[in-house]
Scaffold this motif. Structure first.
Motif, mmCIF file in Angstrom:
data_model
loop_
_atom_site.group_PDB
_atom_site.id
_atom_site.type_symbol
_atom_site.label_atom_id
_atom_site.label_comp_id
_atom_site.label_asym_id
_atom_site.label_seq_id
_atom_site.Cartn_x
_atom_site.Cartn_y
_atom_site.Cartn_z
ATOM 1 N N LYS A 506 0.837 -1.217 -0.142
ATOM 2 C CA LYS A 506 -0.072 0.146 0.094
ATOM 3 C C LYS A 506 1.026 1.286 0.127
ATOM 4 C CE LYS A 506 -3.787 -2.323 2.603
ATOM 5 N NZ LYS A 506 -4.493 -2.410 3.813
ATOM 6 N N ARG A 507 1.896 1.212 0.430
ATOM 7 C CA ARG A 507 2.784 2.432 0.892
ATOM 8 C C ARG A 507 3.353 2.563 -0.601
ATOM 9 N NH1 ARG A 507 6.443 0.658 4.001
ATOM 10 N NH2 ARG A 507 5.345 0.975 5.989
ATOM 11 N N ALA A 508 4.098 1.467 -1.230
ATOM 12 C CA ALA A 508 4.579 1.550 -2.404
ATOM 13 C C ALA A 508 3.536 2.250 -3.454
ATOM 14 C CB ALA A 508 5.244 0.361 -2.656
ATOM 15 N N GLY A 509 2.346 1.781 -3.408
ATOM 16 C CA GLY A 509 1.345 1.901 -4.591
ATOM 17 C C GLY A 509 1.087 3.635 -4.225
ATOM 18 N N LYS A 510 0.931 4.066 -3.332
ATOM 19 C CA LYS A 510 0.474 5.267 -2.983
ATOM 20 C C LYS A 510 1.685 6.205 -3.477
ATOM 21 C CE LYS A 510 -2.563 4.712 0.961
ATOM 22 N NZ LYS A 510 -2.687 4.938 2.588
ATOM 23 N N LYS A 511 2.920 5.707 -3.286
ATOM 24 C CA LYS A 511 4.145 6.510 -3.832
ATOM 25 C C LYS A 511 4.103 6.892 -5.310
ATOM 26 C CE LYS A 511 8.985 7.498 -3.249
ATOM 27 N NZ LYS A 511 9.161 8.038 -4.347
ATOM 28 N N VAL A 512 3.757 5.738 -6.023
ATOM 29 C CA VAL A 512 3.823 5.690 -7.272
ATOM 30 C C VAL A 512 2.707 6.500 -7.991
ATOM 31 C CG1 VAL A 512 3.115 4.290 -9.438
ATOM 32 C CG2 VAL A 512 4.650 3.151 -7.804
ATOM 33 N N LEU A 513 1.505 6.781 -7.363
ATOM 34 C CA LEU A 513 0.257 7.505 -7.726
ATOM 35 C C LEU A 513 0.604 8.921 -7.419
ATOM 36 C CD1 LEU A 513 -2.479 5.206 -6.718
ATOM 37 C CD2 LEU A 513 -1.882 5.829 -9.116
ATOM 38 N N VAL A 524 -3.682 -7.171 -5.632
ATOM 39 C CA VAL A 524 -3.799 -8.447 -5.999
ATOM 40 C C VAL A 524 -5.107 -8.933 -5.624
ATOM 41 C CG1 VAL A 524 -1.340 -9.333 -5.918
ATOM 42 C CG2 VAL A 524 -2.622 -9.664 -3.866
ATOM 43 N N SER A 525 -5.468 -8.183 -4.402
ATOM 44 C CA SER A 525 -6.765 -8.730 -3.667
ATOM 45 C C SER A 525 -7.403 -7.305 -3.174
ATOM 46 C CB SER A 525 -6.844 -9.631 -2.642
ATOM 47 O OG SER A 525 -7.826 -9.985 -1.820
ATOM 48 N N ASP A 526 -8.622 -7.235 -2.798
ATOM 49 C CA ASP A 526 -9.393 -6.050 -2.091
ATOM 50 C C ASP A 526 -9.275 -6.318 -0.680
ATOM 51 O OD1 ASP A 526 -9.950 -4.678 -4.526
ATOM 52 O OD2 ASP A 526 -11.783 -5.759 -4.695
ATOM 53 N N VAL A 527 -8.853 -7.585 -0.278
ATOM 54 C CA VAL A 527 -8.866 -7.917 1.201
ATOM 55 C C VAL A 527 -7.503 -7.492 1.770
ATOM 56 C CG1 VAL A 527 -8.859 -9.918 2.936
ATOM 57 C CG2 VAL A 527 -10.311 -10.057 0.739
ATOM 58 N N GLY A 529 -4.011 -7.234 3.668
ATOM 59 C CA GLY A 529 -3.054 -8.328 4.312
ATOM 60 C C GLY A 529 -2.847 -9.491 3.050
ATOM 61 N N GLU A 530 -3.702 -9.571 2.028
ATOM 62 C CA GLU A 530 -3.487 -10.776 1.111
ATOM 63 C C GLU A 530 -2.515 -10.521 0.029
ATOM 64 O OE1 GLU A 530 -7.308 -13.348 1.218
ATOM 65 O OE2 GLU A 530 -7.301 -12.188 -0.555
ATOM 66 N N SER A 531 -1.742 -11.770 -0.296
ATOM 67 C CA SER A 531 -0.708 -11.653 -1.190
ATOM 68 C C SER A 531 -1.309 -12.735 -2.357
ATOM 69 C CB SER A 531 0.521 -11.892 -0.565
ATOM 70 O OG SER A 531 0.677 -13.182 -0.239
ATOM 71 N N THR A 532 -0.441 -12.664 -3.321
ATOM 72 C CA THR A 532 -0.685 -13.499 -4.446
ATOM 73 C C THR A 532 -1.223 -14.753 -4.220
ATOM 74 O OG1 THR A 532 0.599 -12.119 -5.945
ATOM 75 C CG2 THR A 532 -0.283 -13.986 -6.924
ATOM 76 N N VAL A 533 -0.425 -15.357 -3.404
ATOM 77 C CA VAL A 533 -0.489 -17.129 -2.931
ATOM 78 C C VAL A 533 -1.811 -17.229 -2.335
ATOM 79 C CG1 VAL A 533 0.695 -16.793 -0.895
ATOM 80 C CG2 VAL A 533 0.574 -19.073 -2.114
ATOM 81 N N ASP A 534 -2.463 -16.247 -1.673
ATOM 82 C CA ASP A 534 -3.561 -16.225 -0.762
ATOM 83 C C ASP A 534 -4.806 -16.345 -1.662
ATOM 84 O OD1 ASP A 534 -2.508 -16.133 1.669
ATOM 85 O OD2 ASP A 534 -2.120 -13.873 1.428
ATOM 86 N N LEU A 535 -4.870 -15.954 -2.977
ATOM 87 C CA LEU A 535 -5.861 -16.141 -4.057
ATOM 88 C C LEU A 535 -5.984 -17.557 -4.126
ATOM 89 C CD1 LEU A 535 -4.855 -13.500 -6.773
ATOM 90 C CD2 LEU A 535 -6.220 -13.133 -4.590
ATOM 91 N N ILE A 536 -5.126 -18.431 -3.745
ATOM 92 C CA ILE A 536 -5.580 -19.973 -3.911
ATOM 93 C C ILE A 536 -6.007 -20.312 -2.614
ATOM 94 C CG2 ILE A 536 -4.291 -22.130 -4.077
ATOM 95 C CD1 ILE A 536 -1.931 -20.664 -5.666
ATOM 96 N N SER A 537 -7.188 -21.064 -2.767
ATOM 97 C CA SER A 537 -7.610 -21.568 -1.647
ATOM 98 C C SER A 537 -6.716 -22.335 -0.526
ATOM 99 C CB SER A 537 -8.937 -22.263 -1.697
ATOM 100 O OG SER A 537 -8.685 -23.567 -2.334
ATOM 101 N N VAL A 538 -6.994 -22.502 0.751
ATOM 102 C CA VAL A 538 -6.173 -23.149 1.612
ATOM 103 C C VAL A 538 -6.324 -24.710 1.431
ATOM 104 C CG1 VAL A 538 -6.096 -23.954 4.003
ATOM 105 C CG2 VAL A 538 -6.332 -21.590 3.516
ATOM 106 N N GLU A 539 -7.149 -25.061 0.901
ATOM 107 C CA GLU A 539 -7.298 -26.418 0.767
ATOM 108 C C GLU A 539 -6.360 -26.915 -0.559
ATOM 109 O OE1 GLU A 539 -8.616 -29.289 2.310
ATOM 110 O OE2 GLU A 539 -8.534 -27.526 3.821
ATOM 111 N N ASP A 540 -6.708 -26.021 -1.819
ATOM 112 C CA ASP A 540 -5.730 -26.029 -2.831
ATOM 113 C C ASP A 540 -4.426 -25.887 -2.472
ATOM 114 O OD1 ASP A 540 -7.927 -26.725 -4.482
ATOM 115 O OD2 ASP A 540 -8.069 -24.671 -5.173
#
Length: 602
Positions: A506-513, A524-527, A529-540
């Motif tokens: 978030k800090r880096a994104g704000k600086k770019v803008l 990567v997500s609207d949630v 604290g989430e990163s790319t790997v969190d788009l994969i379900s826990v079970e997967d």
């Protein structure tokens, strides 16, 4: 018998290696210098039937016995061959496993053998019963006195009784004590008992027993364990005629070519000269399949009391020692290893640091040679070179690390590693460098925080069947994305920035803008604290990436961080599964991935 897995216990720097599976094609022992890779190969070499495991291999300061365990897959055909015709026709047999152990100064013992059907034991019982009936018949029809016959037959003796007691009766035939009665055996009586013992001996030589069966199975089908050492196995410039017949390199040369010692040292100059020409032509044609870097020939010449070996290139002769270490390595490797492959028994080929003397292209060519020429054998080689590690075959890698002086094997390169330097060749091989990612042939670029995001996005692209000319770039951290973005924009390329939805992102994104309000910034997500790997379900994540559904995972990224797992290797593993088409993600994963990809490709 095909090796399936091994375990090394109390061998030099290895207290317990843990179980290590052999991979189809080849298995790579990867790790830094002095980690114990060569020790593992040395232990496997000693499993060869011709080798002896001595007490000197025990770890320093301990008297514990070295133990080498190898589990073999044994085919139905191999089992049937050893069972023999009578058993194979009467029992149902399937492929099985056999765990063999080699210890100090001993041959092979069996920890867990093939479980043969009870029917084999029943057949053995029936054969013994038939033999007992035959013995009774021999006694009845013999010239023994009637009283002696009757006394013996009334005892209801078994096969084992006759085997144990008849030798005692024959020790003193004039005064034989047969179950409480004393008899004087005449010559016909002695002949009768000798005939019975002969029948028993013949049966013992042909009878079936599980222990005998397993030992014979191992003897006939155990593969050779052939080790090639880059440091010790050197092809000579010359060999004296006096020692040529006992030289192991020359003996191997006879196996892989038309070279014949008796003809090359022949006193008949015509035979000797013709043989030189024949060997040089035939050997060089075969060797071309192994050495593709230059057009060379092996030339053999006799001069005085020595046989000289030359490498011919552009019509100039060179001593082998004058050529590159890589060329010498290939020549020695070909002669030693291929010689063993002339045998009908399959081999386990062990190679210590094959890339040591080879430049990058030759190392990559070596992988192709190994797979093409030795596909029917089990291959294990050690390396710390990234050029001998294929990014799409991470499952072939076994990490070797030494913790507190003890060598261990980590069979999964995405598992937790104490010494991060062990991962260096793997991370280099799968491309952490930025330079490979940036290319002016890609008009549209998405800069990610790290290499793991690049790999996950490539996998997401395949899962969504997106075929667009877009390049994913590793920005080496959230704070650096803006820097790389400006370079790409200066090259008049289109750029999007993709950040994790965490504090740093978030800090880096704000600086770019703030610096460039028109920049295209995404998360990567609207949630939060989430990163790319969190788009994969826990079970997967557990089933596909960790391959263990029993692990307690609350959030993927937190689990990776807490367990100190390597993010890039996990991402590469997921991408490899997607490329192989052997996974199907859950709707929960698919929905979240699609939201991100729609955002990026809009």
């Amino acid at each position: 018998m095909k090796p399936k897995k091994f375990r090394i216990v109390n061998f030099k720097s290895i207290i317990d290696s843990g179980e290590c599976y052999f991979e189809p094609g080849y298995t790579v022992l990867a790790g830094k210098n002095e980690s114990g890779k060569s020790t593992i190969l040395e232990a496997l070499e000693l499993f060869d039937e011709e080798k002896v495991l001595s007490k000197s291999t025990s770890p320093i300061g301990t008297k514990k016995e070295s133990e080498l365990f190898i589990t073999f897959e044994v085919s139905k055909e191999e089992i049937e061959q050893e069972l023999g015709e009578i058993y194979s026709k009467n029992v149902s047999i399937s492929n099985s496993e056999l765990i063999t152990i080699k210890k100090d100064m001993s041959g092979y013992t069996i920890e867990d053998g093939i479980k043969l059907p009870e029917k084999t034991k029943k057949i053995e019982t029936e054969e013994i019963k038939a033999l007992e009936n035959n013995i009774i018949k021999i006694i009845k029809e013999s010239d023994l006195k009637d009283a002696t016959k009757e006394h013996i037959l009334n005892q209801g003796l078994t096969f084992a009784d006759y085997e144990n007691d008849i030798p005692k009766w024959l020790e003193n035939p004039n005064n034989a004590n047969i179950y409480g009665n004393t008899y004087s055996l005449n010559e016909p009586g002695i002949n009768t008992f000798s005939m019975i013992l002969k029948h028993i001996e013949e049966f013992r030589n042909t009878e079936f027993s599980e222990n005998k069966f397993l030992k014979t199975l191992i003897k006939r089908n155990m593969p050779y364990f052939v080790k090639f050492d880059s440091f010790d196995d050197v092809f000579p410039d010359s060999v004296s005629i006096d020692t040529i017949k006992t030289n192991p390199v020359i003996q191997d040369l006879e196996e892989v070519s038309d070279f014949r010692i008796d003809e090359i040292i022949s006193d008949d100059s015509q035979i000797q000269a013709n043989h030189e020409n024949q060997v040089n032509t035939n050997f060089s044609k075969v060797f071309e399949d192994y050495w593709t870097q230059d057009d060379i020939k092996l030339v053999v010449r006799k001069n005085g009391d020595k046989i000289y070996f030359w490498i011919e290139e552009n019509h100039i002769l060179f001593k082998p020692s004058q050529r590159s270490k890589g060329q010498q390595w290939y020549l020695s490797f070909y002669i030693k290893v291929v010689a063993k492959m002339q045998e009908t028994t399959p081999n386990v080929i062990l190679i210590d640091e094959p890339g040591l003397y080879l430049h990058a292209k030759a190392q990559k060519d070596l992988l192709k040679v190994l797979e093409r020429q030795f596909s029917s054998n089990v291959l294990v080689f050690s390396t710390h070179s990234p050029y001998l590690i294929e990014e799409n075959r991470l499952n072939n890698i076994r990490l070797v690390e030494k913790i507190e002086g003890s060598t261990t094997i980590v069979s999964k390169p995405w598992a937790r590693i104490e010494d991060k330097e062990t991962l260096t060749p793997i991370l280099t091989a799968i491309g952490l460098g930025l330079g490979d990612s940036i290319s002016d042939r890609f008009k549209n670029n998405i800069i990610c925080e790290g290499m793991e995001e690049v790999l996950y996005l490539q996998a997401f692209q395949l899962l969504n069947d997106i075929d667009k000319d877009i390049n994913f770039i590793n920005g080496n951290g959230a704070a650096k994305l803006e820097f790389f973005g400006r370079i790409l924009e200066a090259w008049e390329l289109n750029v999007k920035y993709l950040f994790d939805n965490d504090t740093a992102g978030k800090r880096a994104g704000k600086k770019v803008l703030r610096d460039n309000p028109s920049a295209l910034v995404h998360y990567v997500s609207d949630v939060s604290g989430e990163s790319t790997v969190d788009l994969i379900s826990v079970e997967d994540f557990k089933n596909i990436i960790l391959e263990d559904n029993s692990i307690n995972v609350i959030k993927n990224s937190d689990y990776i961080k807490n367990e100190k797992l390597d993010k890039v290797i996990l991402a590469r593993k997921f991408l490899n599964h997607v490329k192989g088409g052997n996974i199907e993600v859950s709707p929960k994963s698919s929905d979240k991935i699609k939201i991100l990809m729609d955002k990026l490709y809009s």
